[in-house]
Design a protein around this motif. Structure first.
Motif, PDB file in Angstrom:
ATOM      1  N   ILE A   1      43.626  68.197  68.645  1.00  0.00           N
ATOM      2  CA  ILE A   1      42.722  67.085  68.980  1.00  0.00           C
ATOM      3  C   ILE A   1      41.794  66.843  67.789  1.00  0.00           C
ATOM      4  O   ILE A   1      41.568  65.702  67.368  1.00  0.00           O
ATOM      5  CB  ILE A   1      41.900  67.416  70.249  1.00  0.00           C
ATOM      6  CG1 ILE A   1      42.820  67.619  71.451  1.00  0.00           C
ATOM      7  CG2 ILE A   1      40.858  66.334  70.518  1.00  0.00           C
ATOM      8  CD1 ILE A   1      42.112  68.148  72.702  1.00  0.00           C
ATOM      9  N   GLU A   2      41.283  67.938  67.233  1.00  0.00           N
ATOM     10  CA  GLU A   2      40.391  67.813  66.076  1.00  0.00           C
ATOM     11  C   GLU A   2      41.116  67.224  64.866  1.00  0.00           C
ATOM     12  O   GLU A   2      40.554  66.415  64.123  1.00  0.00           O
ATOM     13  CB  GLU A   2      39.772  69.181  65.751  1.00  0.00           C
ATOM     14  CG  GLU A   2      38.781  69.619  66.824  1.00  0.00           C
ATOM     15  CD  GLU A   2      38.239  71.042  66.630  1.00  0.00           C
ATOM     16  OE1 GLU A   2      38.791  71.800  65.822  1.00  0.00           O
ATOM     17  OE2 GLU A   2      37.253  71.370  67.302  1.00  0.00           O
ATOM     18  N   LEU A   3      42.374  67.623  64.690  1.00  0.00           N
ATOM     19  CA  LEU A   3      43.159  67.057  63.575  1.00  0.00           C
ATOM     20  C   LEU A   3      43.306  65.546  63.726  1.00  0.00           C
ATOM     21  O   LEU A   3      43.089  64.787  62.776  1.00  0.00           O
ATOM     22  CB  LEU A   3      44.579  67.650  63.533  1.00  0.00           C
ATOM     23  CG  LEU A   3      44.792  69.058  63.021  1.00  0.00           C
ATOM     24  CD1 LEU A   3      46.286  69.335  62.891  1.00  0.00           C
ATOM     25  CD2 LEU A   3      44.120  69.254  61.670  1.00  0.00           C
ATOM     26  N   LEU A   4      43.690  65.106  64.925  1.00  0.00           N
ATOM     27  CA  LEU A   4      43.884  63.667  65.127  1.00  0.00           C
ATOM     28  C   LEU A   4      42.567  62.913  65.028  1.00  0.00           C
ATOM     29  O   LEU A   4      42.518  61.806  64.498  1.00  0.00           O
ATOM     30  CB  LEU A   4      44.547  63.389  66.483  1.00  0.00           C
ATOM     31  CG  LEU A   4      46.007  63.821  66.644  1.00  0.00           C
ATOM     32  CD1 LEU A   4      46.585  63.251  67.944  1.00  0.00           C
ATOM     33  CD2 LEU A   4      46.861  63.383  65.461  1.00  0.00           C
ATOM     34  N   ALA A   5      41.482  63.526  65.513  1.00  0.00           N
ATOM     35  CA  ALA A   5      40.166  62.872  65.430  1.00  0.00           C
ATOM     36  C   ALA A   5      39.794  62.632  63.965  1.00  0.00           C
ATOM     37  O   ALA A   5      39.296  61.548  63.605  1.00  0.00           O
ATOM     38  CB  ALA A   5      39.109  63.726  66.121  1.00  0.00           C
ATOM     39  N   ALA A   6      40.055  63.620  63.106  1.00  0.00           N
ATOM     40  CA  ALA A   6      39.727  63.479  61.684  1.00  0.00           C
ATOM     41  C   ALA A   6      40.593  62.401  61.033  1.00  0.00           C
ATOM     42  O   ALA A   6      40.123  61.598  60.217  1.00  0.00           O
ATOM     43  CB  ALA A   6      39.913  64.820  60.971  1.00  0.00           C
ATOM     44  N   LEU A   7      41.862  62.378  61.429  1.00  0.00           N
ATOM     45  CA  LEU A   7      42.791  61.390  60.886  1.00  0.00           C
ATOM     46  C   LEU A   7      42.341  59.960  61.245  1.00  0.00           C
ATOM     47  O   LEU A   7      42.292  59.068  60.395  1.00  0.00           O
ATOM     48  CB  LEU A   7      44.162  61.672  61.500  1.00  0.00           C
ATOM     49  CG  LEU A   7      45.403  61.356  60.722  1.00  0.00           C
ATOM     50  CD1 LEU A   7      45.428  62.142  59.427  1.00  0.00           C
ATOM     51  CD2 LEU A   7      46.642  61.710  61.560  1.00  0.00           C
TER      52      LEU A   7
ATOM     53  N   ILE B   1      50.698  71.087  58.770  1.00  0.00           N
ATOM     54  CA  ILE B   1      51.011  70.022  59.723  1.00  0.00           C
ATOM     55  C   ILE B   1      50.079  68.833  59.484  1.00  0.00           C
ATOM     56  O   ILE B   1      50.481  67.667  59.588  1.00  0.00           O
ATOM     57  CB  ILE B   1      50.942  70.522  61.193  1.00  0.00           C
ATOM     58  CG1 ILE B   1      51.538  69.482  62.141  1.00  0.00           C
ATOM     59  CG2 ILE B   1      49.544  70.850  61.641  1.00  0.00           C
ATOM     60  CD1 ILE B   1      53.019  69.370  62.082  1.00  0.00           C
ATOM     61  N   ASN B   2      48.852  69.113  59.086  1.00  0.00           N
ATOM     62  CA  ASN B   2      47.919  68.040  58.760  1.00  0.00           C
ATOM     63  C   ASN B   2      48.437  67.220  57.576  1.00  0.00           C
ATOM     64  O   ASN B   2      48.453  65.990  57.617  1.00  0.00           O
ATOM     65  CB  ASN B   2      46.540  68.637  58.447  1.00  0.00           C
ATOM     66  CG  ASN B   2      45.468  67.576  58.402  1.00  0.00           C
ATOM     67  OD1 ASN B   2      45.511  66.618  59.171  1.00  0.00           O
ATOM     68  ND2 ASN B   2      44.531  67.732  57.486  1.00  0.00           N
ATOM     69  N   GLN B   3      48.908  67.926  56.531  1.00  0.00           N
ATOM     70  CA  GLN B   3      49.516  67.240  55.383  1.00  0.00           C
ATOM     71  C   GLN B   3      50.698  66.397  55.846  1.00  0.00           C
ATOM     72  O   GLN B   3      50.903  65.284  55.382  1.00  0.00           O
ATOM     73  CB  GLN B   3      50.049  68.262  54.366  1.00  0.00           C
ATOM     74  CG  GLN B   3      48.991  69.038  53.649  1.00  0.00           C
ATOM     75  CD  GLN B   3      48.364  68.219  52.548  1.00  0.00           C
ATOM     76  OE1 GLN B   3      47.616  67.281  52.824  1.00  0.00           O
ATOM     77  NE2 GLN B   3      48.656  68.554  51.311  1.00  0.00           N
ATOM     78  N   GLY B   4      51.479  66.988  56.758  1.00  0.00           N
ATOM     79  CA  GLY B   4      52.653  66.297  57.285  1.00  0.00           C
ATOM     80  C   GLY B   4      52.272  64.999  57.983  1.00  0.00           C
ATOM     81  O   GLY B   4      52.882  63.950  57.763  1.00  0.00           O
TER      82      GLY B   4
END
Ligand SMILES: [Zn+2]
Length: 335
Positions: free
Chosen positions: A60-66, A234-237
């Motif tokens: 969730i935090e990854l998508l929020a940052a994106l 995965i974030n880079q991906g």
């Protein structure tokens, strides 16, 4: 500019329901559902979801940052994108779900349960995702549903591929592009499901013809306590996927592929696993090992070697208390 995660948790609506910057146009479609479209063309229609289980915070935090980077113009979007926080009420309470596991309710499985927050949400998400894909006739359709596992695992990051019957028509079972992307994004293993199910990724694969995968990305922790380094690849991906700029390293280790060979179904309250509850995912067992007992019934390893996934004896009777896997050649992905 609004903060998509904060507004989702608060339950409020943003003051503006749509807007744009030099690169993209965005529309807030419902609580936890945001559509973003590049102003100048795209080749893919991508759905990214997290928080289908409310306590799985890191993705969730990854998508929020994106989303924040995109709305602030820090990254250029090259795909049509639908970002979904699946179960906002459960996210607020820090629980997997309120009444029913949302990831069992898709493909109209919600019809078989009494109305509750989760049945309504599954129905709403199905409509929004169908609309999102239907509004475009061009480009590939992708869906990644991001999760974190409850237990430790011999494979830190792995993907669950929904059952598909695509191969029956002489096509590849799963998209090579998607599999390449998963491999280079640090996914160590893939598990092929053998049967239809109520998961979100099965819904988008079967009913929206998307290439879909459920991703298990590590262990869940409360908001703000995640080691996001663990999620760097995965974030880079994800950034590579949505910006069209390949940032991914070469992956040397081949990806391991498993297929489900048997399910441990808890039939009665007498069901007992024959090993410690704390066993890691992908622990190996050998032919003849007794895995579980349920009254007169005993579950045994039938193949030379089998690996355990998601053992959980505390589910309700009638539900699955674990999956047993066998390893298969990578070619099995292509039918
Ligand atoms: Zn989950």
């Amino acid at each position: 500019m609004f903060d998509f995660l904060q507004i989702t948790l608060s339950g409020r609506e943003p003051l503006e329901h749509s807007g744009s910057n030099f690169n993209l146009r965005w529309r807030w479609l419902a609580r936890g559902v945001l559509q973003l479209e590049p102003l100048h063309g795209y080749r893919m229609n991508v759905v990214l979801s997290a928080g289908i289980h409310g306590n799985e915070t890191a993705p969730i935090e990854l998508l929020a940052a994106l989303v924040s980077d995109l709305l602030h113009g820090k990254r250029r979007l090259k795909v049509r994108l639908l970002v979904i926080f699946g179960n906002p009420m459960a996210m607020v309470s820090g629980e997997r779900y309120n009444q029913i596991d949302l990831n069992r309710l898709f493909s109209r499985h919600y019809d078989h349960f009494p109305d509750c927050i989760e049945t309504a949400r599954a129905e709403q998400l199905e409509l929004l995702v169908r609309d999102f894909y239907d509004q475009s006739n061009e480009g590939e359709r992708l869906h990644f549903d991001l999760h974190t596992a409850i237990r430790e695992s011999h494979h830190q990051r792995f993907g669950l591929l929904p059952h598909t019957d695509k191969g029956l028509y002489g096509r590849s079972l799963y998209s090579r592009r998607m599999l390449d992307w998963l491999h280079h994004s640090g996914i160590e293993a893939l598990v092929i499901n053998q049967a239809p199910s109520g998961t979100f990724s099965y819904f988008t694969s079967q009913h929206c013809h998307a290439d879909s995968c459920t991703l298990e990305l590590g262990k869940a922790r409360p908001f703000g306590h995640n080691d996001l380094n663990q999620f760097a690849l995965i974030n880079q991906g994800l950034i590579s996927l949505i910006t069209g700029i390949n940032l991914l390293p070469y992956a040397a280790e081949p990806i391991k592929v498993y297929r489900v060979t048997q399910e441990l179904i808890k039939i009665t309250e007498q069901f007992r696993l024959n090993f410690s509850e704390s066993v890691k995912n992908f622990t190996r067992f050998s032919a003849g090992d007794v895995l579980a007992r349920d009254g007169e019934i005993s579950y045994q390893v039938q193949q030379t070697e089998e690996w355990i996934l998601f053992p959980n004896a505390s589910v309700r009777p009638g539900l699955r208390a674990g999956l047993m896997l066998v390893q298969v050649p990578t070619d099995s992905l292509f039918g």
